[in-house]
Design a protein around this motif. Sequence first.
Motif, PDB file in Angstrom:
ATOM      1  N   ASP A   3       0.851  -1.178   0.000  1.00 55.44           N
ATOM      2  CA  ASP A   3       0.000   0.000   0.000  1.00 55.44           C
ATOM      3  C   ASP A   3       0.888   1.230   0.000  1.00 55.44           C
ATOM      4  OD1 ASP A   3      -1.791   2.024   0.371  1.00 55.44           O
ATOM      5  OD2 ASP A   3      -2.627   1.277   2.249  1.00 55.44           O
ATOM      6  N   SER A   4       0.972   1.907  -1.150  1.00 56.91           N
ATOM      7  CA  SER A   4       1.868   3.052  -1.269  1.00 56.91           C
ATOM      8  C   SER A   4       1.381   4.251  -0.455  1.00 56.91           C
ATOM      9  CB  SER A   4       1.992   3.462  -2.745  1.00 56.91           C
ATOM     10  OG  SER A   4       0.732   3.859  -3.265  1.00 56.91           O
ATOM     11  N   LEU A   5       0.124   4.247  -0.036  1.00 56.18           N
ATOM     12  CA  LEU A   5      -0.414   5.372   0.719  1.00 56.18           C
ATOM     13  C   LEU A   5      -0.306   5.190   2.233  1.00 56.18           C
ATOM     14  CD1 LEU A   5      -3.628   6.261  -1.327  1.00 56.18           C
ATOM     15  CD2 LEU A   5      -1.253   6.953  -1.693  1.00 56.18           C
ATOM     16  N   GLU A   6       0.053   3.992   2.671  1.00 58.30           N
ATOM     17  CA  GLU A   6       0.095   3.746   4.120  1.00 58.30           C
ATOM     18  C   GLU A   6       1.067   4.652   4.874  1.00 58.30           C
ATOM     19  OE1 GLU A   6       0.110   0.104   7.339  1.00 58.30           O
ATOM     20  OE2 GLU A   6      -0.256  -0.267   5.214  1.00 58.30           O
ATOM     21  N   PRO A   7       2.207   5.066   4.285  1.00 59.76           N
ATOM     22  CA  PRO A   7       3.089   5.981   5.026  1.00 59.76           C
ATOM     23  C   PRO A   7       2.418   7.281   5.472  1.00 59.76           C
ATOM     24  CG  PRO A   7       4.273   5.023   3.174  1.00 59.76           C
ATOM     25  CD  PRO A   7       2.842   4.596   3.037  1.00 59.76           C
ATOM     26  N   TRP A   8       1.326   7.670   4.837  1.00 59.92           N
ATOM     27  CA  TRP A   8       0.633   8.890   5.247  1.00 59.92           C
ATOM     28  C   TRP A   8      -0.012   8.753   6.612  1.00 59.92           C
ATOM     29  CZ3 TRP A   8       1.282  13.461   3.092  1.00 59.92           C
ATOM     30  CH2 TRP A   8       1.751  13.530   1.776  1.00 59.92           C
ATOM     31  N   ARG A   9      -0.128   7.533   7.111  1.00 59.80           N
ATOM     32  CA  ARG A   9      -0.755   7.327   8.416  1.00 59.80           C
ATOM     33  C   ARG A   9      -0.057   8.119   9.520  1.00 59.80           C
ATOM     34  NH1 ARG A   9      -4.164   3.204   9.450  1.00 59.80           N
ATOM     35  NH2 ARG A   9      -3.288   2.892  11.540  1.00 59.80           N
ATOM     36  N   ARG A  10       1.239   8.264   9.399  1.00 56.82           N
ATOM     37  CA  ARG A  10       1.987   8.939  10.471  1.00 56.82           C
ATOM     38  C   ARG A  10       1.617  10.420  10.584  1.00 56.82           C
ATOM     39  NH1 ARG A  10       6.294   8.317   6.432  1.00 56.82           N
ATOM     40  NH2 ARG A  10       6.666   6.275   7.359  1.00 56.82           N
ATOM     41  N   GLU A  11       0.952  10.957   9.571  1.00 60.61           N
ATOM     42  CA  GLU A  11       0.552  12.363   9.609  1.00 60.61           C
ATOM     43  C   GLU A  11      -0.753  12.597  10.365  1.00 60.61           C
ATOM     44  OE1 GLU A  11       2.543  14.701   8.565  1.00 60.61           O
ATOM     45  OE2 GLU A  11       3.975  13.156   7.906  1.00 60.61           O
ATOM     46  N   PHE A  12      -1.373  11.522  10.880  1.00 61.17           N
ATOM     47  CA  PHE A  12      -2.674  11.635  11.537  1.00 61.17           C
ATOM     48  C   PHE A  12      -2.607  10.981  12.912  1.00 61.17           C
ATOM     49  CE2 PHE A  12      -3.232  11.827   6.990  1.00 61.17           C
ATOM     50  CZ  PHE A  12      -4.130  12.875   6.820  1.00 61.17           C
ATOM     51  N   PRO A  13      -2.398  11.775  13.954  1.00 63.19           N
ATOM     52  CA  PRO A  13      -2.133  11.219  15.296  1.00 63.19           C
ATOM     53  C   PRO A  13      -3.211  10.285  15.830  1.00 63.19           C
ATOM     54  CG  PRO A  13      -1.585  13.557  15.237  1.00 63.19           C
ATOM     55  CD  PRO A  13      -2.252  13.249  13.936  1.00 63.19           C
ATOM     56  N   ILE A  14      -4.483  10.534  15.510  1.00 66.87           N
ATOM     57  CA  ILE A  14      -5.546   9.726  16.092  1.00 66.87           C
ATOM     58  C   ILE A  14      -5.457   8.266  15.675  1.00 66.87           C
ATOM     59  CG2 ILE A  14      -7.272  10.055  14.268  1.00 66.87           C
ATOM     60  CD1 ILE A  14      -9.364  10.400  16.530  1.00 66.87           C
ATOM     61  N   LEU A  15      -4.792   7.984  14.558  1.00 66.84           N
ATOM     62  CA  LEU A  15      -4.704   6.609  14.070  1.00 66.84           C
ATOM     63  C   LEU A  15      -3.856   5.729  14.973  1.00 66.84           C
ATOM     64  CD1 LEU A  15      -4.288   7.243  10.234  1.00 66.84           C
ATOM     65  CD2 LEU A  15      -6.389   7.064  11.587  1.00 66.84           C
ATOM     66  N   ASP A  16      -3.058   6.350  15.841  1.00 66.49           N
ATOM     67  CA  ASP A  16      -2.263   5.575  16.799  1.00 66.49           C
ATOM     68  C   ASP A  16      -3.105   5.084  17.965  1.00 66.49           C
ATOM     69  OD1 ASP A  16       0.030   6.063  15.318  1.00 66.49           O
ATOM     70  OD2 ASP A  16       0.569   7.848  16.486  1.00 66.49           O
ATOM     71  N   ARG A  17      -4.320   5.602  18.111  1.00 65.98           N
ATOM     72  CA  ARG A  17      -5.096   5.329  19.311  1.00 65.98           C
ATOM     73  C   ARG A  17      -6.412   4.605  19.060  1.00 65.98           C
ATOM     74  NH1 ARG A  17      -3.211  10.538  19.750  1.00 65.98           N
ATOM     75  NH2 ARG A  17      -5.214  11.481  19.171  1.00 65.98           N
ATOM     76  N   CYS A  18      -6.841   4.536  17.795  1.00 65.42           N
ATOM     77  CA  CYS A  18      -8.137   3.914  17.536  1.00 65.42           C
ATOM     78  C   CYS A  18      -8.229   3.476  16.084  1.00 65.42           C
ATOM     79  CB  CYS A  18      -9.266   4.890  17.857  1.00 65.42           C
ATOM     80  SG  CYS A  18      -9.346   6.324  16.745  1.00 65.42           S
TER      81      CYS A  18
END
Length: 395
Positions: A3-18
């Motif tokens: 998934d070439s777009l998965e690295p963008w996850r680090r730009e969204f803090p809430i994704l670490d918690r839920c």
Amino acid sequence: MTDSLEPWRREFPILDRCTYLVSHSLGAMPRAVTAELAAYAELWAERGVRAWAEGWWAMPLTVGDAVGRLIGAAPGSVLMHQNVSVCQSVILSCFDLGGPRNKIVYEDLNFPSVMYVYEAHRDLGARVEMVKSDDGITVPLDRYLAAIDETTLLVPLSHVVFKSGFVQDVAAIVKRAHEVGALVVADLYQSAGTVPVDVTAWDVDFATGGSVKWLCGGPGAGYLYVAPRLRGLKPRVTGWMAHAHPFAFETGPIEYAGDATRFLHGTPAIPALYAARAGQEIIETVGVGAIRRKSRRQVQMLMDLAAEHGFRTRTPADPEARGGMVILDVPHGAAVTRELLRREVVVDHRPGAGIRYSPHFYTNDDEIVHAVTETRRILDAGAYRAHEAAGGAGF
């Protein structure tokens, strides 16, 4: 699958918690919003009233241009407002409802806030006709086209329906409307940022939307597109920013600006415009085409998992006819949603529809599996019962 777009996850803090599957309601906050709001506060603190001349005054247009690049609009044709209700009211205020062309046509699956604007004008002459859906999911195109006649003034439609994710054929509706002299207002709230949009190619007259959802821009940053050919209109919902010479502070009737700023009104919500910029920049960088490709795959994955777990979907079966969300008709849906939220699976429920799940470009496949699996577990274990008596909003 890579998934070439998965690295963008680090730009969204809430994704670490839920597990965040609610971008159809409120997109995840980009990390850069913190810096944007700090920049707003710093400029205000250090420059005071001079901040208006040093960027604030132009923001309804500069931020609007960023939206314009995402929806196929010409520079200078998109203006930022607080919300869609204001945008639709500005549009409607341009017209006389006392004449024979006073019919408003919209689908009964349209977002209620849009309906309220037009319904409130019945006393001024508006004749409202709602195009009925047979299944609560789709709107028959032939029925929609037949409702638009020579007395129709405006057709305010949802590009993507909030209750089902159904994608409407805007170009076909625009073509029919223009044949009989009517104008189309396309609400892009549930499409822009996840479904390709091109207001110029559609030849649409007006478009509205906001940054809250798929644009990851937060509340207070709605937008209004007006086709350049309609800049002679004179909205009655107006204010000093729409004046040709706003700092002359002239008394009496307004002299409208010659450009799109004539569709502004009072002082804009500057902090919201700062907050909206980070998400716009990310969406433009990632590209709506890439987002759409991933969305189609993950939406199909959601549909397939729902079927495997015994859930009926209230989303079109045709991939071309659906946007970025999937609605599951889950028994005890409101109570199940509250338990999902307690378990940090963030979705929402809408009456008459079901539980809405929406992957965005920052969602990974494991989160989709987890969300559907937890939904099934909650039902099977009866964990929803603790929430059945609860009321409140369906966030």
